[in-house]
Design a protein around this motif. Structure first.
Motif, PDB file in Angstrom:
ATOM      1  N   LYS A 131       0.760  -1.137  -0.250  1.00 20.73           N
ATOM      2  CA  LYS A 131       0.047   0.456  -0.465  1.00 20.73           C
ATOM      3  C   LYS A 131       0.352   1.023  -0.348  1.00 20.73           C
ATOM      4  O   LYS A 131       0.728   2.441  -0.891  1.00 20.73           O
ATOM      5  CB  LYS A 131      -0.591   0.178   1.279  1.00 20.73           C
ATOM      6  CG  LYS A 131      -1.722   1.249   1.353  1.00 20.73           C
ATOM      7  CD  LYS A 131      -2.949   1.108   2.717  1.00 20.73           C
ATOM      8  CE  LYS A 131      -3.680   1.959   2.703  1.00 20.73           C
ATOM      9  NZ  LYS A 131      -4.852   2.035   4.251  1.00 20.73           N
ATOM     10  N   ALA A 132       2.049   1.117   0.848  1.00 18.42           N
ATOM     11  CA  ALA A 132       2.378   2.592   0.538  1.00 18.42           C
ATOM     12  C   ALA A 132       3.106   3.053  -0.249  1.00 18.42           C
ATOM     13  O   ALA A 132       3.451   3.882  -0.955  1.00 18.42           O
ATOM     14  CB  ALA A 132       3.756   2.277   1.663  1.00 18.42           C
ATOM     15  N   LEU A 133       3.723   1.554  -0.944  1.00 19.58           N
ATOM     16  CA  LEU A 133       4.783   1.387  -2.277  1.00 19.58           C
ATOM     17  C   LEU A 133       4.024   2.014  -3.398  1.00 19.58           C
ATOM     18  O   LEU A 133       4.626   2.764  -4.252  1.00 19.58           O
ATOM     19  CB  LEU A 133       5.401   0.560  -3.403  1.00 19.58           C
ATOM     20  CG  LEU A 133       6.576  -0.304  -1.997  1.00 19.58           C
ATOM     21  CD1 LEU A 133       7.242  -1.865  -2.274  1.00 19.58           C
ATOM     22  CD2 LEU A 133       7.346   0.170  -1.848  1.00 19.58           C
ATOM     23  N   THR A 134       2.653   1.921  -3.949  1.00 19.39           N
ATOM     24  CA  THR A 134       1.450   2.132  -4.853  1.00 19.39           C
ATOM     25  C   THR A 134       1.424   3.393  -3.752  1.00 19.39           C
ATOM     26  O   THR A 134       1.229   4.767  -4.990  1.00 19.39           O
ATOM     27  CB  THR A 134       0.211   1.579  -4.457  1.00 19.39           C
ATOM     28  OG1 THR A 134       0.542  -0.266  -4.819  1.00 19.39           O
ATOM     29  CG2 THR A 134      -0.498   1.625  -5.195  1.00 19.39           C
ATOM     30  N   ARG A 151       3.812   6.361   5.415  1.00 15.34           N
ATOM     31  CA  ARG A 151       5.362   7.531   6.119  1.00 15.34           C
ATOM     32  C   ARG A 151       6.382   6.609   6.726  1.00 15.34           C
ATOM     33  O   ARG A 151       7.430   6.607   5.992  1.00 15.34           O
ATOM     34  CB  ARG A 151       5.579   8.761   6.554  1.00 15.34           C
ATOM     35  CG  ARG A 151       6.397   9.846   6.626  1.00 15.34           C
ATOM     36  CD  ARG A 151       6.340  10.798   7.664  1.00 15.34           C
ATOM     37  NE  ARG A 151       5.294  11.413   7.373  1.00 15.34           N
ATOM     38  CZ  ARG A 151       4.192  11.519   8.437  1.00 15.34           C
ATOM     39  NH1 ARG A 151       4.151  10.819   9.291  1.00 15.34           N
ATOM     40  NH2 ARG A 151       3.354  12.613   7.205  1.00 15.34           N
ATOM     41  N   GLN A 152       5.927   5.866   7.657  1.00 20.15           N
ATOM     42  CA  GLN A 152       6.964   4.745   8.269  1.00 20.15           C
ATOM     43  C   GLN A 152       7.900   3.453   7.643  1.00 20.15           C
ATOM     44  O   GLN A 152       8.893   3.292   7.094  1.00 20.15           O
ATOM     45  CB  GLN A 152       6.944   4.977   9.560  1.00 20.15           C
ATOM     46  CG  GLN A 152       7.805   3.659  10.055  1.00 20.15           C
ATOM     47  CD  GLN A 152       8.834   3.893  10.709  1.00 20.15           C
ATOM     48  OE1 GLN A 152       9.578   5.242  10.314  1.00 20.15           O
ATOM     49  NE2 GLN A 152      10.178   3.404  10.607  1.00 20.15           N
ATOM     50  N   ALA A 153       6.535   3.165   7.008  1.00 19.73           N
ATOM     51  CA  ALA A 153       6.768   2.329   5.790  1.00 19.73           C
ATOM     52  C   ALA A 153       7.269   2.719   4.565  1.00 19.73           C
ATOM     53  O   ALA A 153       8.339   1.794   3.863  1.00 19.73           O
ATOM     54  CB  ALA A 153       5.561   1.325   5.336  1.00 19.73           C
ATOM     55  N   LEU A 154       7.801   3.878   4.201  1.00 20.63           N
ATOM     56  CA  LEU A 154       8.411   4.513   3.014  1.00 20.63           C
ATOM     57  C   LEU A 154       9.540   4.279   3.391  1.00 20.63           C
ATOM     58  O   LEU A 154      10.629   4.576   2.716  1.00 20.63           O
ATOM     59  CB  LEU A 154       7.635   5.657   2.346  1.00 20.63           C
ATOM     60  CG  LEU A 154       6.411   5.121   1.370  1.00 20.63           C
ATOM     61  CD1 LEU A 154       5.874   6.484   0.746  1.00 20.63           C
ATOM     62  CD2 LEU A 154       6.111   4.321   0.991  1.00 20.63           C
TER      63      LEU A 154
END
Length: 467
Positions: A131-134, A151-154
């Motif tokens: 979801k974060a990458l998309t 934000r943290q995942a990215l």
């Protein structure tokens, strides 16, 4: 940067095609036990590159484990750009000239490619990561206000990203290609999904070569099993016959409150073979209808052939992928540039449906025939899907309704094209009306030409039994 002095440079490999003609010269070497390779169009270029590798190894220069190159050729080079950073640049480059659905497709494909390009340790939950990458591959979303978990995942993904140059490592590239064949649950993705992902990977690599992040295309130096991708053919079991089609359209007109305003919507898909996103954006100005004629004796009203002049479509997609931020933004017709239209004949039954709709329901302020009941916007697929399901239950028995016959509203378009072909209409003409190329039309609908099949069997029966 991890380095090693364990280097072996092998002889240049000459590659030929089936006709025996030389196609490329491939330099092969090994660094720390890992094989590397690079292809060149001429032997001079290959020999020069190989000589530089040999010289560096003889001079005791360390080689980078990631790139396979001498440190002197790796330092301060643009090929140290991470995949995540480069993929964001590619998405930004494609955004302005891409349709909303294509933008989303690129982001989804880049997400599938990026996951295997991350260091697998301490990554976020797989669903959150995707979801974060998309989100990251949508420049508008990436540059907007992000949820804390996204934000943290990215942040983690950016730090874990390998360099673009690691694609030159055959093992890394094979891992990426294997990942493209799979869904999140580990099952095989559809052939079309894999095709779109691989196209995105090839196009991104071309962009990275242009940006000097890569020296050459690493896909040319790796052999993988090719997965055959064929156009999805229409299943004859899903195609309704003319009587069933008319009964289904009539049933829509009797399906509660939501059905009657959508009778002409489904009629345009069935009688004119429109795509749902084309029917959803039909305006009164797109219609060129002859006036009804009334018999002075019987009073019977008849309707003639008209024309539909398509000029745009409204695919169902969320506003985050559109230029205006509006969901279902109007755009060009499929496979056409903006402003390039397509004329479609309007059969008499559809002419009657349009007149009935305009008389009873009118149009939206912008002239659209079909609109949402609440906000007047695009009719969502969930709404017309429920209406269609109710119509099938009215017309079909429970056993038939459980099968594939006219299961989706889009199956009405397949029924329309099949009926046109089986009625003897020129395939070229049918392709023009449907907005297909002739080759795609014949391949997609090859299994639906039942009328021609029966006629051919009758000819053979006559020949086999005569005399």
């Amino acid at each position: 940067m991890e380095t090693t002095f364990d280097v072996r440079v092998w002889t240049t490999q000459v590659r030929k095609n089936k006709q025996g003609k030389v196609t490329s010269y491939r330099v092969r070497w090994q660094v720390g036990g890992e094989p590397f390779g690079k292809s060149f169009s001429t032997s001079t270029l290959a020999d020069g590159f190989r000589a530089r590798l040999v010289t560096a190894a003889r001079n005791g220069e360390p080689f980078c484990l990631n790139t396979g190159l001498p440190v002197s050729q790796t330092k301060n080079k643009t090929n140290n750009v991470t995949w995540y950073q480069a993929a964001c640049e590619y998405a930004d480059m494609k955004w302005p000239d891409s349709a909303p659905k294509y933008r989303r497709s690129i982001a989804q494909s880049l997400t599938a490619i990026t996951v295997p390009m991350l260091d697998g340790r301490n990554l976020p939950d797989p669903k959150l990561l995707r979801k974060a990458l998309t989100t990251a591959f949508n420049p508008r979303s990436r540059n907007g206000e992000l949820q804390p978990d996204i934000r943290q995942a990215l942040t983690v993904a950016a730090k874990a990203s390998r360099n673009v140059s690691e694609l030159t490592n055959p093992d890394t590239l094979r891992a990426v290609l294997r990942a493209l064949d799979l869904k999140l649950d580990g099952n095989r993705a559809s052939a079309n999904t894999v095709r779109l992902r691989r196209i995105t990977l090839r196009n991104a690599i071309d962009f990275f070569i242009e940006k000097k992040y890569l020296d050459s295309n690493p896909l040319q130096g790796i052999k993988v099993k090719k997965r055959k991708v064929a156009l999805r053919q229409v299943d004859p079991k899903s195609v309704c016959n003319p009587m069933q089609g008319r009964m289904l359209i009539s049933a829509v007109g009797m399906s509660g409150k939501q059905g009657p305003p959508l009778e002409a919507f489904f009629g345009s898909i069935y009688y004119a073979a429109l795509r749902p996103e084309e029917a959803g954006n039909l305006k009164e100005s797109n219609l060129d209808l002859p006036p009804p004629e009334q018999d002075p004796v019987t009073g019977e009203v008849t309707y003639g052939w008209g024309d539909i002049n398509l000029d745009s479509a409204r695919p169902e997609i969320s506003g985050e992928w559109t230029d205006s931020g509006e969901a279902g933004e109007a755009g060009p017709l499929k496979h056409r540039e903006r402003g390039v239209g397509r004329p479609v004949p309007c059969p008499p039954p559809l002419t009657e449906l349009f007149y009935r709709h305009l008389t009873r329901f009118g149009t939206a302020p912008d002239g659209r025939l079909f609109r949402g009941a609440r906000d007047g916007g695009l009719v969502s697929s969930s709404v017309y899907g429920r209406v269609w399901a109710a119509a099938r239950e009215q017309v079909f028995t429970a056993e038939v309704a459980a099968g594939p016959l006219a299961k989706r509203p889009y199956d009405l378009r397949a029924a329309a094209v099949s009926t046109q072909l089986n009625s003897g209409v020129s395939p070229m003409r049918v392709a023009e009306w449907a907005g297909h190329s002739l080759s795609v039309l014949l391949r997609v609908y090859a299994r639906c030409l039942d009328g021609g099949d029966q006629a051919d069997r009758a000819k053979l029966r006559q020949n086999f039994t005569s005399g």
